[in-house]
Enzyme design. Structure first.
Site, mmCIF file in Angstrom:
data_model
loop_
_atom_site.group_PDB
_atom_site.id
_atom_site.type_symbol
_atom_site.label_atom_id
_atom_site.label_comp_id
_atom_site.label_asym_id
_atom_site.label_seq_id
_atom_site.Cartn_x
_atom_site.Cartn_y
_atom_site.Cartn_z
ATOM 1 N N LYS A 278 14.565 53.820 36.044
ATOM 2 C CA LYS A 278 15.294 52.451 36.036
ATOM 3 C C LYS A 278 14.059 51.620 35.240
ATOM 4 O O LYS A 278 12.989 51.214 35.367
ATOM 5 C CB LYS A 278 15.064 51.561 37.276
ATOM 6 C CG LYS A 278 16.047 50.236 37.191
ATOM 7 C CD LYS A 278 15.700 49.387 38.444
ATOM 8 C CE LYS A 278 14.388 48.582 38.326
ATOM 9 N NZ LYS A 278 14.434 47.663 37.194
ATOM 10 N N GLU B 51 0.913 53.149 39.145
ATOM 11 C CA GLU B 51 0.124 52.877 37.966
ATOM 12 C C GLU B 51 0.281 51.233 37.821
ATOM 13 O O GLU B 51 1.169 50.939 37.672
ATOM 14 C CB GLU B 51 0.529 53.183 36.464
ATOM 15 C CG GLU B 51 0.623 54.588 36.258
ATOM 16 C CD GLU B 51 -0.818 55.520 36.431
ATOM 17 O OE1 GLU B 51 -1.748 54.736 36.372
ATOM 18 O OE2 GLU B 51 -1.007 56.496 36.598
ATOM 19 N N CYS C 38 -1.637 47.051 30.615
ATOM 20 C CA CYS C 38 -2.604 47.268 31.743
ATOM 21 C C CYS C 38 -3.804 47.408 31.610
ATOM 22 O O CYS C 38 -4.727 47.156 32.120
ATOM 23 C CB CYS C 38 -1.781 48.237 32.622
ATOM 24 S SG CYS C 38 -1.555 49.854 31.982
ATOM 25 N N GLU D 299 -5.087 39.433 36.683
ATOM 26 C CA GLU D 299 -4.417 39.918 35.381
ATOM 27 C C GLU D 299 -3.673 38.894 34.868
ATOM 28 O O GLU D 299 -2.780 38.305 35.564
ATOM 29 C CB GLU D 299 -3.836 41.158 35.802
ATOM 30 C CG GLU D 299 -3.051 41.660 34.649
ATOM 31 C CD GLU D 299 -2.282 43.054 35.108
ATOM 32 O OE1 GLU D 299 -1.506 43.063 36.220
ATOM 33 O OE2 GLU D 299 -2.678 44.098 34.414
HETATM 34 P P1 NAI Z 1 7.118 43.764 38.236
HETATM 35 O O1 NAI Z 1 6.173 44.752 38.781
HETATM 36 O O2 NAI Z 1 7.707 42.677 39.018
HETATM 37 O O3 NAI Z 1 8.125 44.647 37.301
HETATM 38 C C1 NAI Z 1 7.897 46.053 37.103
HETATM 39 C C2 NAI Z 1 9.107 46.857 37.426
HETATM 40 O O4 NAI Z 1 9.472 46.650 38.743
HETATM 41 C C3 NAI Z 1 10.551 46.351 36.664
HETATM 42 O O5 NAI Z 1 11.348 47.434 36.441
HETATM 43 C C4 NAI Z 1 11.129 45.600 38.038
HETATM 44 O O6 NAI Z 1 12.660 45.620 38.015
HETATM 45 C C5 NAI Z 1 10.667 46.390 39.506
HETATM 46 N N1 NAI Z 1 10.967 45.630 40.443
HETATM 47 C C6 NAI Z 1 10.414 44.337 40.886
HETATM 48 N N2 NAI Z 1 10.349 44.322 42.129
HETATM 49 C C7 NAI Z 1 10.835 45.309 42.458
HETATM 50 C C8 NAI Z 1 11.138 45.813 43.804
HETATM 51 N N3 NAI Z 1 11.115 45.074 44.958
HETATM 52 N N4 NAI Z 1 11.793 47.154 44.167
HETATM 53 C C9 NAI Z 1 11.513 48.110 43.125
HETATM 54 N N5 NAI Z 1 11.426 47.855 41.937
HETATM 55 C C10 NAI Z 1 11.087 46.475 41.643
HETATM 56 O O7 NAI Z 1 6.442 42.908 37.108
HETATM 57 P P2 NAI Z 1 6.827 41.640 35.901
HETATM 58 O O8 NAI Z 1 7.435 40.515 37.229
HETATM 59 O O9 NAI Z 1 7.574 42.012 35.163
HETATM 60 O O10 NAI Z 1 5.379 41.180 35.658
HETATM 61 C C11 NAI Z 1 4.651 40.307 36.621
HETATM 62 C C12 NAI Z 1 3.006 40.621 36.454
HETATM 63 O O11 NAI Z 1 2.875 42.138 36.500
HETATM 64 C C13 NAI Z 1 2.661 40.506 34.844
HETATM 65 O O12 NAI Z 1 2.237 39.489 34.380
HETATM 66 C C14 NAI Z 1 1.402 41.550 34.728
HETATM 67 O O13 NAI Z 1 0.274 41.035 35.289
HETATM 68 C C15 NAI Z 1 1.900 42.553 35.959
HETATM 69 N N6 NAI Z 1 2.242 43.757 34.991
HETATM 70 C C16 NAI Z 1 1.696 44.989 35.060
HETATM 71 C C17 NAI Z 1 2.012 46.174 34.173
HETATM 72 C C18 NAI Z 1 1.261 47.222 34.117
HETATM 73 O O14 NAI Z 1 1.492 48.024 32.983
HETATM 74 N N7 NAI Z 1 0.482 47.807 34.910
HETATM 75 C C19 NAI Z 1 3.415 46.079 33.399
HETATM 76 C C20 NAI Z 1 4.214 44.844 33.778
HETATM 77 C C21 NAI Z 1 3.472 43.897 34.689
#
Ligand code: NAI
Ligand code: MG
Length: 501
Positions: free
Chosen positions: A178, A253, A287, A388
């Site tokens: 996904k 991760e 990240c 972050e």
């Molecule tokens: P997120 O963690 O909400 O999204 C990442 C993925 O998780 C997306 O595919 C999303 O659809 C999915 N997701 C969200 N809620 C979920 C749930 N309850 N169950 C299953 N899957 C779920 O991150 P978001 O909202 O896009 O970004 C927020 C913050 O997260 C950013 O500001 C950053 O600090 C951090 N982040 C860190 C990343 C990394 O590479 N470690 C990448 C993206 C965001």
């Protein structure tokens, strides 16, 4: 019919509900196409297809070397469609063309290397032999885990899809991927390439949809054996809890607040350029972003002076324009998050030494652009030094000696990566004491399919990449083969418990 469809059980299709959503180009705010919006029922269907494909061994039963040849064909397919993928990835995610090009190259590289590693899984790993209670032969055999689901974010859409799919497929699993809502497009093209390369029907599925609905089905469905997630620490914690109900294997991760330690013997030109790359690459939406710059008192003012001079030469612009160093952040939501942190930094007393504002000049009017931002006089307890931000914002912290640098570097809940700029011998001593899954010395952001990657502390669980990462997509099976099978040698017949030796 939507422009970007789901790929379930070997077929491209719209969502069961017929719903779609639009993907936005963050540089212009314009829609680039409609995407099928998977619901929980589509996720369940994809999981069923993956389960059936796994259970009849159409992929899991093949030799690793055979799967490796198919992965090599995927790598070739990515190369053939590289220009199309680069352009699409840049438009969908806001990546500069240079970054998108590197991502497409990386995607192919991962499939090729994981394909090579797949053959290694064919050989059982021998174990030390024991002589008591009788001679035996022991080995570890690696089985695929089963049905894996992969949930990925928006900062490296094609690369992350390729990382997770290449490892899952190399090890013989079936998989449902996904992508993030913000960047759903390139995964559909990748699914075409994977189909054309000869991965059997149902083994690999791609469903675009919202996290809380589609994503949760991927974590809670009892037919799923493993969840691999990259994204925020907050969602990672939630996933761990949900996955616990059926004891699914999880690799996570998560976030980072990575330190870059500048030593007083660092080459100043290299350290300034490196620090800027570490902090601002892809607008800091990485990240591993080196968002905390630790500078010793002895060279602080001179180093900060050089840093600000270099930051002033950075060019905020359209990702498609040559010379652009800083494109847009991915969404309005991310723009708001970043600007909010900049406000918090000022309120907490840090000095805003560069940037700090949205950029809307000319063609950038409707995009989500933020000027490269530098905060100085930052102390380790400030919010902007602990959380972050995931935007083009770097915080500069002072330290007195190496001891102090290590203490500050390790002083967050995260432990994903760290950088050290300085003489190798001293830097290696520091590296020993840093709590981080990766330490780059005089280099930064360098990921490679051969090198394991992952986090200490709240930056995650498990490792991706390298042979270590591939093993996370396997179950280890110990086989003990008794060699002397005369009844008289089996001492449990006379009630003696054998003592291993
Ligand atoms: P997120 O963690 O909400 O999204 C990442 C993925 O998780 C997306 O595919 C999303 O659809 C999915 N997701 C969200 N809620 C979920 C749930 N309850 N169950 C299953 N899957 C779920 O991150 P978001 O909202 O896009 O970004 C927020 C913050 O997260 C950013 O500001 C950053 O600090 C951090 N982040 C860190 C990343 C990394 O590479 N470690 C990448 C993206 C965001
Ligand atoms: Mg988009």
């Amino acid at each position: 019919m939507s422009d970007f469809q789901l790929f379930i059980d070997g077929r491209f299709r719209d969502a069961e509900s017929g719903e779609t959503f639009q993907s936005i180009n963050p540089a212009t705010g314009e829609a680039i196409g409609t995407v099928a919006k998977a619901g929980a029922e589509d996720a369940a269907r994809a999981i069923d297809a993956a389960r059936a494909a796994f259970d009849d061994h159409r992929w899991s039963g093949r030799r690793g070397s055979d799967r490796g040849r198919v992965l090599a064909a995927i790598a070739k397919g990515i190369k053939e469609r590289a220009p199309e993928l680069t352009e699409l990835e840049s438009r969908d995610s806001g990546a500069t063309l240079a970054k998108a090009k590197a991502d497409v190259g990386g995607a192919g590289f991962w499939f090729r290397v994981m394909g090579e590693y797949a053959a290694r899984l064919d050989d059982p790993e021998p174990l030390p032999q024991t002589i008591a209670p009788g001679p035996s032969y022991n080995y570890v055999k690696r089985d695929p885990v089963g049905v894996c689901t992969a949930i990925i974010p928006w900062n490296f859409p094609l690369q992350m899809a390729s990382w997770k799919l290449s490892m899952a497929l190399a090890a013989g699993n079936s998989v449902v991927l996904k992508p993030a809502e913000e960047t759903p497009c390139s995964a559909t093209v990748l699914a075409e390439i994977i189909r054309d390369a000869g991965v059997p029907q149902g083994v690999c599925n791609v469903i675009q949809g919202p996290g809380p609905v589609t994503g949760e089905e991927l974590i809670t469905n009892p037919s799923v054996d493993k969840v691999a997630f990259t994204g925020s620490t907050e969602v990672g914690k939630h996933i761990m809890k949900l996955a616990a109900n059926t004891v699914k294997k999880t690799t996570l991760e998560l976030g980072g607040k990575c330190p870059q330690i500048v030593l007083d013997d660092a080459d100043p030109e290299l350290a300034v350029d490196g620090a800027i790359y570490g902090a601002f690459f892809h607008q800091g939406q990485v990240c591993t972003a080196g968002s905390r710059l630790l500078v010793p008192d002895a060279i602080h003012d001179e180093f900060v002076g050089r840093l600000l001079e270099r930051v002033a030469t950075m060019r905020v612009g359209l990702p498609t324009e040559k010379g652009t160093t800083t494109g847009p952040v991915v969404s309005q939501k991310q723009l708001d998050t970043v600007l909010n942190y900049i406000e918090i930094g000022q309120k907490e007393g840090a000095t805003l030494a560069a940037g700090g504002q949205r950029v809307t000049d000319g063609e950038l009017e409707n995009g989500f652009f933020v000027a490269p931002t530098v905060f100085t006089d930052v102390t380790a307890d400030m919010t902007i030094a602990q959380e972050e931000i995931f935007g083009p914002v770097v915080t500069v912290l002072r330290y007195s000696d190496d001891e102090d640098a290590v203490r500050i570097a390790n002083g967050t809940v995260y432990g994903l990566a760290a950088g050290v700029w300085g003489s190798p011998a001293r830097a290696m001593k520091l590296a020993d004491r840093l709590q981080a899954g990766t330490v780059w010395i005089n280099e930064y952001h360098l990921l490679n399919p051969h090198y394991p990657f992952g986090g200490y502390k709240q930056s995650g669980i498990g490792r991706e990449h390298g042979y270590l990462g591939l093993l996370e997509y396997t179950e280890a099976k110990h086989v003990h083969l008794g060699v002397d099978n005369r009844r008289s040698t089996k001492r449990w017949f006379d009630g003696t418990i054998p003592q291993p030796r």
